[in-house]
Design a protein around this motif. Structure first.
Motif, short mmCIF file in Angstrom:
data_model
loop_
_atom_site.label_atom_id
_atom_site.label_comp_id
_atom_site.label_asym_id
_atom_site.label_seq_id
_atom_site.Cartn_x
_atom_site.Cartn_y
_atom_site.Cartn_z
N VAL A 38 0.83 -1.20 0.00
CA VAL A 38 0.00 0.00 0.00
C VAL A 38 0.87 1.25 0.00
CG1 VAL A 38 -1.58 1.35 1.44
CG2 VAL A 38 -2.03 -1.08 1.02
N LYS A 39 1.91 1.23 0.81
CA LYS A 39 2.81 2.39 0.89
C LYS A 39 3.50 2.64 -0.43
CE LYS A 39 6.85 4.10 3.44
NZ LYS A 39 7.82 3.81 4.53
N HIS A 40 4.03 1.60 -1.06
CA HIS A 40 4.72 1.76 -2.33
C HIS A 40 3.76 2.16 -3.45
CE1 HIS A 40 8.91 0.44 -1.73
NE2 HIS A 40 8.44 -0.35 -0.77
N ALA A 41 2.53 1.65 -3.40
CA ALA A 41 1.57 1.89 -4.49
C ALA A 41 0.84 3.21 -4.35
CB ALA A 41 0.56 0.75 -4.54
N GLY A 42 0.77 3.74 -3.13
CA GLY A 42 0.03 4.98 -2.92
C GLY A 42 -1.47 4.80 -3.04
N VAL A 43 -1.97 3.64 -2.58
CA VAL A 43 -3.41 3.37 -2.61
C VAL A 43 -3.87 2.97 -1.21
CG1 VAL A 43 -3.28 2.60 -5.02
CG2 VAL A 43 -3.10 0.90 -3.17
N THR A 44 -5.18 2.81 -1.06
CA THR A 44 -5.72 2.37 0.22
C THR A 44 -5.72 0.85 0.28
OG1 THR A 44 -8.00 2.28 -0.57
CG2 THR A 44 -7.22 4.40 0.29
N LYS A 45 -5.83 0.32 1.50
CA LYS A 45 -5.93 -1.13 1.64
C LYS A 45 -7.22 -1.65 1.01
CE LYS A 45 -3.10 -3.31 5.11
NZ LYS A 45 -2.90 -3.76 6.47
N GLY A 46 -8.26 -0.84 1.10
CA GLY A 46 -9.51 -1.25 0.48
C GLY A 46 -9.37 -1.42 -1.02
N ALA A 47 -8.64 -0.50 -1.67
CA ALA A 47 -8.42 -0.62 -3.11
C ALA A 47 -7.60 -1.85 -3.42
CB ALA A 47 -7.70 0.64 -3.62
N LEU A 48 -6.61 -2.13 -2.58
CA LEU A 48 -5.79 -3.32 -2.81
C LEU A 48 -6.64 -4.58 -2.73
CD1 LEU A 48 -2.26 -4.00 -1.40
CD2 LEU A 48 -3.98 -5.79 -1.41
N TYR A 49 -7.46 -4.69 -1.69
CA TYR A 49 -8.28 -5.90 -1.52
C TYR A 49 -9.36 -6.01 -2.59
CZ TYR A 49 -6.22 -7.26 2.94
OH TYR A 49 -5.36 -7.69 3.93
N PHE A 50 -9.77 -4.89 -3.17
CA PHE A 50 -10.75 -4.94 -4.26
C PHE A 50 -10.17 -5.69 -5.46
CE2 PHE A 50 -12.44 -3.15 -8.22
CZ PHE A 50 -13.79 -3.38 -8.05
N HIS A 51 -8.88 -5.49 -5.71
CA HIS A 51 -8.25 -6.10 -6.89
C HIS A 51 -7.58 -7.43 -6.58
CE1 HIS A 51 -8.81 -2.74 -9.69
NE2 HIS A 51 -8.61 -1.94 -8.65
N PHE A 52 -7.05 -7.57 -5.35
CA PHE A 52 -6.29 -8.78 -5.01
C PHE A 52 -6.71 -9.24 -3.61
CE2 PHE A 52 -3.66 -6.32 -7.93
CZ PHE A 52 -3.40 -7.26 -8.92
N PRO A 53 -7.27 -10.45 -3.50
CA PRO A 53 -7.79 -10.89 -2.20
C PRO A 53 -6.72 -11.24 -1.17
CG PRO A 53 -8.00 -12.63 -3.84
CD PRO A 53 -7.55 -11.41 -4.57
N SER A 54 -5.46 -11.42 -1.62
CA SER A 54 -4.42 -11.82 -0.68
C SER A 54 -3.05 -11.45 -1.23
CB SER A 54 -4.47 -13.34 -0.45
OG SER A 54 -4.12 -14.03 -1.65
N LYS A 55 -2.07 -11.51 -0.35
CA LYS A 55 -0.69 -11.26 -0.78
C LYS A 55 -0.24 -12.32 -1.79
CE LYS A 55 2.91 -11.88 2.01
NZ LYS A 55 4.00 -11.69 3.01
N GLU A 56 -0.67 -13.56 -1.58
CA GLU A 56 -0.28 -14.63 -2.50
C GLU A 56 -0.87 -14.40 -3.89
OE1 GLU A 56 -0.40 -19.48 -2.94
OE2 GLU A 56 -0.21 -18.55 -0.97
N ALA A 57 -2.12 -13.94 -3.96
CA ALA A 57 -2.74 -13.66 -5.26
C ALA A 57 -1.96 -12.57 -5.99
CB ALA A 57 -4.19 -13.24 -5.07
N LEU A 58 -1.53 -11.57 -5.26
CA LEU A 58 -0.72 -10.50 -5.84
C LEU A 58 0.61 -11.05 -6.33
CD1 LEU A 58 -0.58 -7.46 -6.32
CD2 LEU A 58 0.06 -7.17 -3.93
N ALA A 59 1.23 -11.90 -5.53
CA ALA A 59 2.51 -12.49 -5.93
C ALA A 59 2.35 -13.36 -7.17
CB ALA A 59 3.08 -13.32 -4.78
#
Length: 214
Positions: A38-59
């Motif tokens: 979130v810090k590197h991307a400059g987005v909210t955690k809510g936005a992150l979870y909207f697109h990717f349900p988990s850290k593993e999905a993002l990876a």
């Protein structure tokens, strides 16, 4: 309005992937938290979870980024040995210039070797090499006695080791040189003498200029 929302959502998704790539490239999977992303991307955690349900999905999404390097191979009319040589230099270039590819490869090595062993990315590259080298052998560019599946497996393993060693020793500054060395040593073994001049161990593609280093 719907199209504008879709465009904004895609911009956010790409920002998340860029931020995650920067975090994973620096600290790996275990060393990166979603707060770091979130810090590197400059987005909210809510936005992150909207697109990717988990850290593993993002990876996993970033791990697939590496295959952009080979996405043009199916369109090549006559793929062959030079195609594979060029792919190794394209991947070397991506590792030196594209944080997403660097992060994806780091994650592949971590997942494939230690955390959750998964041979799928390696198998995908082996299949790509085999699909190029099989017609090359049929054309007489590779010695007929060689096992193309075994050769493809060797090449993927060799490139993996070369890029890791280059990263540790020179931060990949010498990666293209080391890849060229690989082909200079291998081509006399793989290719009949009368066909050897057809192949260029340094690659045949015009790669985009690399960003200056500090």
């Amino acid at each position: 309005m719907a199209r504008a929302r879709q465009e904004r959502a895609e911009i956010t998704r790409q920002a998340i992937l860029d931020g995650a790539a920067a975090a994973f490239d620096q600290c790996g999977f275990e060393g990166t938290s979603l707060s770091d992303v979130v810090k590197h991307a400059g987005v909210t955690k809510g936005a992150l979870y909207f697109h990717f349900p988990s850290k593993e999905a993002l990876a996993r999404t970033l791990m697939d980024e590496q295959f952009q390097v080979s996405e043009g191979v199916p369109a090549i009319e006559n793929p062959g040995l030079q195609t594979v040589i060029d792919l190794t230099h394209q991947m070397a270039h991506g590792l030196r210039t594209d944080v997403r590819i660097r992060a994806g490869i780091r994650l592949v090595i971590e997942f494939g070797s230690f955390t959750h062993p998964d041979p799928t990315p390696y198998d995908t590259w082996i299949d790509t090499c085999r699909d190029c080298l099989t017609p090359a052998q049929e054309r007489g560019d590779i010695h007929p006695a060689l096992d193309v599946q075994a050769l493809s497996t060797l090449l993927v393993g060799a490139f993996t080791g070369i890029q890791v060693t280059s990263h540790v020793r020179t931060r990949r500054d010498d990666l293209h040189t080391r890849v060229t060395d690989l082909w200079n040593f291998l081509l006399p073994t793989l290719v009949p003498p009368h066909r050897r001049s057809l192949f260029h161990p340094t690659g045949t593609l015009q790669l985009s200029p690399e960003p200056p280093t500090d």
